[in-house]
Design an enzyme around this catalytic site. Sequence first.
Site, mmCIF file in Angstrom:
data_model
loop_
_atom_site.group_PDB
_atom_site.id
_atom_site.type_symbol
_atom_site.label_atom_id
_atom_site.label_comp_id
_atom_site.label_asym_id
_atom_site.label_seq_id
_atom_site.Cartn_x
_atom_site.Cartn_y
_atom_site.Cartn_z
ATOM 1 N N MET A 1 6.396 59.910 17.159
ATOM 2 C CA MET A 1 7.656 60.655 16.995
ATOM 3 C C MET A 1 7.869 61.662 18.117
ATOM 4 S SD MET A 1 7.300 61.276 12.862
ATOM 5 C CE MET A 1 5.572 61.767 13.001
ATOM 6 N N PRO B 1 2.644 48.503 10.667
ATOM 7 C CA PRO B 1 3.765 48.837 11.547
ATOM 8 C C PRO B 1 5.079 48.195 11.146
ATOM 9 C CG PRO B 1 2.354 47.214 12.586
ATOM 10 C CD PRO B 1 1.643 47.651 11.341
ATOM 11 N N PRO C 1 9.332 -8.150 -5.403
ATOM 12 C CA PRO C 1 9.076 -9.527 -5.850
ATOM 13 C C PRO C 1 7.615 -9.752 -6.201
ATOM 14 C CG PRO C 1 10.377 -9.493 -3.823
ATOM 15 C CD PRO C 1 9.886 -8.098 -4.044
ATOM 16 N N ASP D 1 9.779 53.222 1.952
ATOM 17 C CA ASP D 1 10.491 53.831 3.064
ATOM 18 C C ASP D 1 11.403 52.803 3.724
ATOM 19 O OD1 ASP D 1 9.330 56.263 2.682
ATOM 20 O OD2 ASP D 1 7.823 56.055 4.239
ATOM 21 N N LYS E 1 13.364 57.173 4.037
ATOM 22 C CA LYS E 1 12.896 58.173 4.988
ATOM 23 C C LYS E 1 12.976 57.631 6.409
ATOM 24 C CE LYS E 1 9.649 60.972 4.217
ATOM 25 N NZ LYS E 1 8.321 61.578 4.059
ATOM 26 N N GLY F 1 2.997 52.132 8.445
ATOM 27 C CA GLY F 1 1.773 52.554 9.130
ATOM 28 C C GLY F 1 0.651 52.806 8.155
ATOM 29 N N ASP F 2 -0.072 53.888 8.367
ATOM 30 C CA ASP F 2 -1.167 54.298 7.498
ATOM 31 C C ASP F 2 -0.749 55.565 6.762
ATOM 32 O OD1 ASP F 2 -4.431 54.040 7.170
ATOM 33 O OD2 ASP F 2 -3.705 56.100 7.008
ATOM 34 N N GLU G 1 0.814 -1.215 0.000
ATOM 35 C CA GLU G 1 0.000 0.000 0.000
ATOM 36 C C GLU G 1 0.850 1.268 0.000
ATOM 37 O OE1 GLU G 1 -2.842 2.922 0.139
ATOM 38 O OE2 GLU G 1 -2.960 0.846 -0.561
ATOM 39 N N ALA H 1 0.527 52.981 13.715
ATOM 40 C CA ALA H 1 1.369 52.569 14.837
ATOM 41 C C ALA H 1 0.615 52.563 16.160
ATOM 42 C CB ALA H 1 2.589 53.483 14.917
#
Length: 465
Positions: free
Chosen positions: A384, A226, A43, A249, A271, A303-304, A22, A333
């Site tokens: 930041m 993020p 065999p 970036d 950046k 991020g956005d 099998e 973030a």
Amino acid sequence: MKTFPMFLQMAGRRVVIIGGGEQAAQKARLILKTDALVEVWAPKLDPELSNLAGEGRVAHKTNPITPTSFSGTALTFIATGCPGIDMALHALAKEGGATVNVVDQPQLCDAITPSIVDRDPVVVAIGTEGTAPVLARQIKTKLEETLEPRLGDLAALAGRLRNAASARLGPRARRDLWRWVFNDNPRQLFTSGAEREAAKLIKSAIETGEFGAVQGGSVSLVGAGPGAKDLITLRGVQRLQEADVIYYDRLLDPEILELARRDAERVYVGKAPGCHSWPQEKITQTLVAAAKRGHRVVRLKCGDPGVFGRSTEETDALKANGIPFEIVPGVTAACAAAASIGESLTDRGNIDTLVLTTGHRREGYTVPNPIKDIRPGTCVALYMAVGAAPQIVDRLETEHPGVTFDVQVVAKAQRKGEIVFNCALKHLAKTLTAHDINGEAMLFVRWPHKRRQTVVGRKQQFANA
């Protein structure tokens, strides 16, 4: 990865299967999906293998097995069902230079058989390096449900028409054509059983060059989240896979670029806080110029794009030049950092005002107005703002003596090396220094309506409280 996934050319090549039961039959079923020349050495064969041999689909070999039995093979499967015999045969096969798979003995395997989703010529292979075959089968089931049964026929048709498309259409038009074929009407027609109509539609599109493709260039401002590869949106991934050129970036997880089309041009615009390799004006001008050349452009931002991403300067320039664009949102973030803490940014009856602000402006680090005007029930999320931390502490202690603020810091949110901690307001600056945090961090300052005990998330580290 301990194993490397790849597809082997099998047409007309020898595959040797050692065993007649099998386990050997299972391997025969798999390899007979290819155009390989299959030999079964044993065999005696079980009824299934015996029938395959009688039909001429496999060659039954009963010769003594020696190292030369394996010469020139593409693959060898050893499946006698006896671990000891399999180990001895493995030694012979390796002496003969074979690439070997020994059933149920991964330590002896040069190649591991994956779970396969077959939509020939579309083939999806799922492997777990032998650690979790049940998981591989679960993934296979999901993909079987997702990929329509006739998808392979559509892919085969596309393959037959590639030369005609190459002769009549340029590189950009060809990409647009195949994107349309697999995303739009042709695929829908094929799925519904209207194969002839789909074929006619594709052939007409190749002949005329008209198939609803977007003419001219366009720009997508894509939020990468993020930084973690798995936090970019599905739409963001789709735009990366469609892009001709990507301006990105300082990505926090370089693997995000692996989601892009392999031949897309990638331009690092570097950046980073305080050391912009490219001025924003140059980035904006470059986006406009690339779109005017007819490229489908992705501007990939951490991020956005709409939250401290300077996207307004870029979209204003695109509007002024009449260039179509879209904004693809990303996980900002603040949301990523809050998830790391294991807390909500708002809290019914306790924090009912959320402010996103920054401690870094054109003139440098400063105390933002929301900190100056903070009120009970407010959470201020500061982007930041590490460089402004001493000023923020001085302002809050001066303006609101006796108030106990909840202060939380998340550095490198959702990424390798993430740092999360709470600290007393007066210790904020020195705690940032102690953790060598000087840039990539979110600061949260909360003034809740009522005090509550903070639940420590699994990632949190506590500084001086």
